[in-house]
Design an enzyme around this catalytic site. Structure first.
Site, mmCIF file in Angstrom:
data_model
loop_
_atom_site.group_PDB
_atom_site.id
_atom_site.type_symbol
_atom_site.label_atom_id
_atom_site.label_comp_id
_atom_site.label_asym_id
_atom_site.label_seq_id
_atom_site.Cartn_x
_atom_site.Cartn_y
_atom_site.Cartn_z
ATOM 1 N N GLU A 186 0.796 -1.229 0.000
ATOM 2 C CA GLU A 186 0.000 0.000 0.000
ATOM 3 C C GLU A 186 0.827 1.278 0.000
ATOM 4 O OE1 GLU A 186 -2.959 -0.302 3.104
ATOM 5 O OE2 GLU A 186 -3.957 -1.975 2.095
ATOM 6 N N GLU A 377 -5.288 -8.571 0.394
ATOM 7 C CA GLU A 377 -5.952 -8.278 1.671
ATOM 8 C C GLU A 377 -7.440 -8.098 1.441
ATOM 9 O OE1 GLU A 377 -4.411 -5.097 4.166
ATOM 10 O OE2 GLU A 377 -2.350 -5.722 3.745
#
Ligand code: FCB
Length: 473
Positions: A186, A377
């Site tokens: 991320e 995720e």
């Protein structure tokens, strides 16, 4: 890769009165896993030569985390590899995504490798392989060595080169046994939460810094990819995990449609475009009110080095409404709708919106065509209550997982190359600024005793995964 359209009913061991959900059968080589990250679970921050990271420093600063909590002990995973890998086996995981702590391995950020730091991951990988669980290694999940932060952190271009050295040091030791690698987790969060919103380490609040950081993070990714490959088998796959929030319009006014485009550029294309198209979106920096970061001649060709798969982290969507300026023209500012009537929300206040996962996977496939994607995720925090014995009855998480997995099944059936689904998270853990009050695990952690209790969602997932491993008729 082929998929049958057979559907199966899921048994729910030990869970009474649940509607049986039918989920399409996935291809036999589809990866089912769960994820964690180093600072969120390991603890042992002073052991075996580990040096502090930006998160040790940030969490120790008053006012930064819920009740001043830190990752000093976390889920004590550093001392519980065998127990935790046994739990993974109990959950029938085919893959485990974890991150490596840079300050364990290179305490000074650069230079001498601390072999004891690598020894820990070496043991972890061997435990995983002994149980037939495929390791997926993330090199950077936000815990920059503090020594590098003191030299400018991601604001310094040197950190990108230091990251590539670190990546190679890890691959030299573990590259013979790990064949799925992610450089970063991320990058949007590293850059924007850490340097513009200041709610993550290092806690700075300046958008210009965030875009400068974003560029160095991208560069570090591109520099690391070939350095990793030098030590990996030819079948190994290297990627990066990016977080996405598909953007939806709250109405169909022109200013709202303009806002959707703006929000999408900022939230989804900032990192995707350089990785796959070798440039930033045209209006990104002006809309953010910042200058372009300093870009050197070869940077985009380095950043867009082909990768083998894209990691897609998905939690929710954005619903936006546009604004107009004094002349009635669409404004660069827009409103994000926080509460949508009829929607349900998780404990982190994120709307449950499984359709958004299909939206983003299909869109990335059409517009960027990565060779493969893995949902690296997907998961939710709920108000889990341990009954004091062996039970945590988290029906909401079971529903959440079923709906999201069903969505992925439809996407796979459309021919989109999604190769795996990894739940966030294996264990309850240190949820950054939210401390320990938000529980995402398939497994509950009673922090005072460090006892692990498999939640109903963990039992459900175990049974679901095993049904997927059964041979189709
Ligand atoms: C993601 C992070 C992960 C965890 C989940 C809930 O953004 O990658 O570490 O905090 O959110």
């Amino acid at each position: 890769m082929s998929i049958t359209d057979k559907t199966i009913s899921q048994p729910k061991p030990g869970i009474a009165s649940q509607p049986a959900a039918a989920i399409s059968l996935f291809p036999p080589d589809f990866l089912w896993g769960a994820a964690t990250s180093a600072y969120q679970i390991e603890g042992a921050v002073h052991e075996d030569g580990r040096a502090p990271s930006v998160w040790d420093h940030f969490a120790a600063t008053p006012g930064t985390t819920y009740q001043g909590q830190t990752g000093e002990v976390a889920a004590d995973h550093y001392h519980r590899i065998a127990e935790d890998v046994a739990l993974m086996a109990r959950l029938n995981l085919g893959a485990y995504r974890f991150s490596l702590s840079w300050p364990r391995i290179l305490p000074q950020g650069t230079g001498a490798v601390n072999e004891r730091g690598l020894d820990f991951y070496d043991r972890l990988v061997d435990h995983l392989l002994a149980r037939n669980i495929r390791p997926i290694a993330t090199l950077y999940h936000w815990d920059l060595p503090m020594t590098l932060q003191d030299r400018g952190g991601w604001l310094s271009r040197d950190t990108a080169y230091a990251f590539a050295d670190y990546a190679e040091a890890v691959a030299r030791r573990l590259g013979d046994r790990i064949d799925l690698w992610l450089t970063h987790n991320e990058p949007w969060c590293t850059a924007y939460l850490g340097y513009a919103l200041g709610i993550h380490a290092p806690g700075l609040r300046d958008k210009q810094l965030a875009v400068n950081v974003g560029h160095h993070v991208l560069l570090s990714h591109g520099l690391a990819v070939p350095r990793l490959r030098t030590h990996l088998s030819p079948q190994a796959q290297v990627g990066i995990a990016v977080d996405f929030y598909p953007v939806y319009a709250a109405d169909n006014r022109p200013e709202t449609l303009y806002a959707v485009k703006q929000a999408d550029t900022f939230r989804n294309r900032w990192f995707l475009d350089p990785l796959f198209r070798g440039c930033y979106p045209d209006d990104l920096f002006t809309a953010m009110g910042v200058l372009s970061p300093a870009i050197q001649d070869d940077d985009f060709s380095v950043i867009s080095t082909p990768i083998d798969f894209l990691g897609v982290n998905y939690y929710s969507r954005m619903l936006v409404r546009g604004c107009v300026d004094g002349t009635g023209a669409p404004n660069d500012r827009y409103e994000t709708i926080g509460h949508i009537s009829g929607s349900s929300y998780t404990e982190t206040g994120w709307e449950v919106f499984p359709a958004g996962l299909a939206n983003i996977l299909i869109r990335i496939h059409r517009e960027y065509a990565p060779k493969a994607m893995i949902v690296t995720e997907s998961g939710a925090a709920f108000d889990d209550v341990w009954d004091g014995n062996d039970g945590v009855h988290d029906q909401k998480r079971i529903d959440y997982l079923q709906e999201h997995i069903q969505t992925v099944a439809r996407v796979v059936q459309q021919g989109v190359p999604v190769k795996g689904y990894i739940v966030w998270s294996l264990l309850d853990n240190f949820e950054w600024a939210e401390g320990y009050c938000k529980r995402f695990g398939l497994v509950y952690v009673d922090y005072p005793t460090q006892r692990r209790i498999v939640k109903d969602s963990g039992l459900w997932y175990a049974s679901f995964v095993s049904s997927q491993q059964a041979k189709p008729d």
